[in-house]
Design a protein around this motif. Structure first.
Motif, PDB file in Angstrom:
ATOM      1  N   UNK A  93       5.166  18.284  12.127  1.00  0.00           N
ATOM      2  CA  UNK A  93       4.792  16.892  12.627  1.00  0.00           C
ATOM      3  C   UNK A  93       5.767  15.713  12.075  1.00  0.00           C
ATOM      4  N   UNK A  94       4.985  14.575  11.910  1.00  0.00           N
ATOM      5  CA  UNK A  94       6.007  13.516  11.521  1.00  0.00           C
ATOM      6  C   UNK A  94       5.084  12.525  10.399  1.00  0.00           C
ATOM      7  N   UNK A  95       5.864  11.888   9.705  1.00  0.00           N
ATOM      8  CA  UNK A  95       5.233  10.959   8.517  1.00  0.00           C
ATOM      9  C   UNK A  95       5.974   9.497   8.600  1.00  0.00           C
ATOM     10  N   UNK A  96       5.283   8.511   8.513  1.00  0.00           N
ATOM     11  CA  UNK A  96       5.678   7.318   8.414  1.00  0.00           C
ATOM     12  C   UNK A  96       5.160   6.428   7.212  1.00  0.00           C
ATOM     13  N   UNK A  97       5.903   5.892   6.403  1.00  0.00           N
ATOM     14  CA  UNK A  97       5.568   5.179   5.413  1.00  0.00           C
ATOM     15  C   UNK A  97       4.960   3.664   6.037  1.00  0.00           C
ATOM     16  N   UNK A  98       3.669   3.147   5.613  1.00  0.00           N
ATOM     17  CA  UNK A  98       2.980   2.034   6.429  1.00  0.00           C
ATOM     18  C   UNK A  98       3.836   0.981   6.626  1.00  0.00           C
ATOM     19  N   UNK A  99       4.955   0.570   5.917  1.00  0.00           N
ATOM     20  CA  UNK A  99       5.823  -0.549   6.145  1.00  0.00           C
ATOM     21  C   UNK A  99       6.962   0.041   7.004  1.00  0.00           C
ATOM     22  N   UNK A 136       0.776  -1.150  -0.015  1.00  0.00           N
ATOM     23  CA  UNK A 136       0.023  -0.068   0.073  1.00  0.00           C
ATOM     24  C   UNK A 136       0.903   1.184  -0.043  1.00  0.00           C
ATOM     25  N   UNK A 137       0.445   2.259  -0.594  1.00  0.00           N
ATOM     26  CA  UNK A 137       1.004   3.471  -0.405  1.00  0.00           C
ATOM     27  C   UNK A 137       0.857   4.543   0.748  1.00  0.00           C
ATOM     28  N   UNK A 138      -0.028   4.080   1.775  1.00  0.00           N
ATOM     29  CA  UNK A 138      -0.528   4.752   2.774  1.00  0.00           C
ATOM     30  C   UNK A 138       0.631   5.145   3.739  1.00  0.00           C
ATOM     31  N   UNK A 139       0.318   6.465   4.454  1.00  0.00           N
ATOM     32  CA  UNK A 139       1.457   6.877   5.334  1.00  0.00           C
ATOM     33  C   UNK A 139       0.530   7.127   6.445  1.00  0.00           C
ATOM     34  N   UNK A 140       1.270   6.990   7.705  1.00  0.00           N
ATOM     35  CA  UNK A 140       0.715   7.628   8.917  1.00  0.00           C
ATOM     36  C   UNK A 140       1.228   9.223   8.990  1.00  0.00           C
ATOM     37  N   UNK A 141       0.355   9.970   9.217  1.00  0.00           N
ATOM     38  CA  UNK A 141       0.701  11.518   9.305  1.00  0.00           C
ATOM     39  C   UNK A 141       0.457  11.832  10.612  1.00  0.00           C
ATOM     40  N   UNK A 142       1.114  12.578  11.362  1.00  0.00           N
ATOM     41  CA  UNK A 142       0.844  12.970  12.799  1.00  0.00           C
ATOM     42  C   UNK A 142       1.229  14.612  12.577  1.00  0.00           C
ATOM     43  N   UNK A 143       0.388  15.468  12.987  1.00  0.00           N
ATOM     44  CA  UNK A 143       0.327  16.766  12.704  1.00  0.00           C
ATOM     45  C   UNK A 143       0.470  17.177  14.330  1.00  0.00           C
ATOM     46  N   UNK A 144       1.498  18.110  14.689  1.00  0.00           N
ATOM     47  CA  UNK A 144       1.535  18.484  16.275  1.00  0.00           C
ATOM     48  C   UNK A 144       2.023  19.791  16.206  1.00  0.00           C
ATOM     49  N   UNK A 145       1.181  20.816  16.165  1.00  0.00           N
ATOM     50  CA  UNK A 145       1.515  22.436  16.103  1.00  0.00           C
ATOM     51  C   UNK A 145       0.746  23.167  16.866  1.00  0.00           C
ATOM     52  N   UNK A 146       1.232  24.193  17.348  1.00  0.00           N
ATOM     53  CA  UNK A 146       0.817  25.149  17.986  1.00  0.00           C
ATOM     54  C   UNK A 146       0.420  26.655  17.106  1.00  0.00           C
ATOM     55  N   UNK A 147      -0.573  27.086  17.136  1.00  0.00           N
ATOM     56  CA  UNK A 147      -0.863  28.274  16.150  1.00  0.00           C
ATOM     57  C   UNK A 147      -0.852  29.337  17.076  1.00  0.00           C
TER      58      UNK A 147
END
Length: 156
Positions: A133-139, A2-13
């Motif tokens: 934030x961070x990003x991680x490829x599924x595998x 799969x091409x899915x990525x886990x995407x985590x956004x952690x931000x103060x605006x």
């Protein structure tokens, strides 16, 4: 595979969002209706089959970008978005965990570039980039920092 990525956004605006920007942001996070006029991400190109002309045509299909909620389909755990008012310093605390396909990188990237311009100084790196934030490829097992430099996102 799969091409899915886990995407985590952690931000103060910072506390300087206009009413229109706030409406857009809340829509993208799944907290409100789509505004009549979009001010952050303004174009959502897609292809649709036109039965009259019997051809594929380009259309604009706005979609909320960070509104997934519930059990994650591929990356495990849950997907969600949260936005909380911060008092000291005044602003907004934003966290989102989503499953993203590379086809979504352009529109989500546009949203992240806007967010980077509104980020608190504690997210700005020495080189002027903003860690959003961070990003991680599924595998993969280790997430990579996701940074915005100007109008570029450091997608994998």
């Amino acid at each position: 595979m799969s091409d899915v990525h886990e995407f985590t956004l952690a931000l103060d605006l910072r506390d300087e969002l206009s009413d229109g920007e706030m409406a857009d942001l809340c829509w993208h996070l799944g907290f409100g209706p789509q505004p009549e006029t979009l001010s952050i991400v303004t174009e959502f190109p897609a292809m649709a089959f036109d039965e009259e002309s019997d051809e594929w045509i380009s259309v604009d299909r706005p979609e909320a970008l960070l509104n997934q909620r519930g059990p994650a389909a591929r990356v495990g755990g849950a997907v969600f978005s949260e936005l909380f008012r911060r008092e000291n310093p005044a602003g907004w605390a934003l966290t989102s965990r989503q499953e993203l396909h590379p086809d979504q990188f352009d529109e989500v990237g546009e949203l992240l570039c806007w967010m980077a311009t509104k980020a608190d100084a504690n997210h700005v790196n020495g080189d002027g980039s903003v860690t959003v934030g961070f990003i991680r490829f599924l595998e993969q097992t280790v997430p990579q920092p996701l940074k915005v430099s100007g109008d570029e996102v450091s997608w994998p």
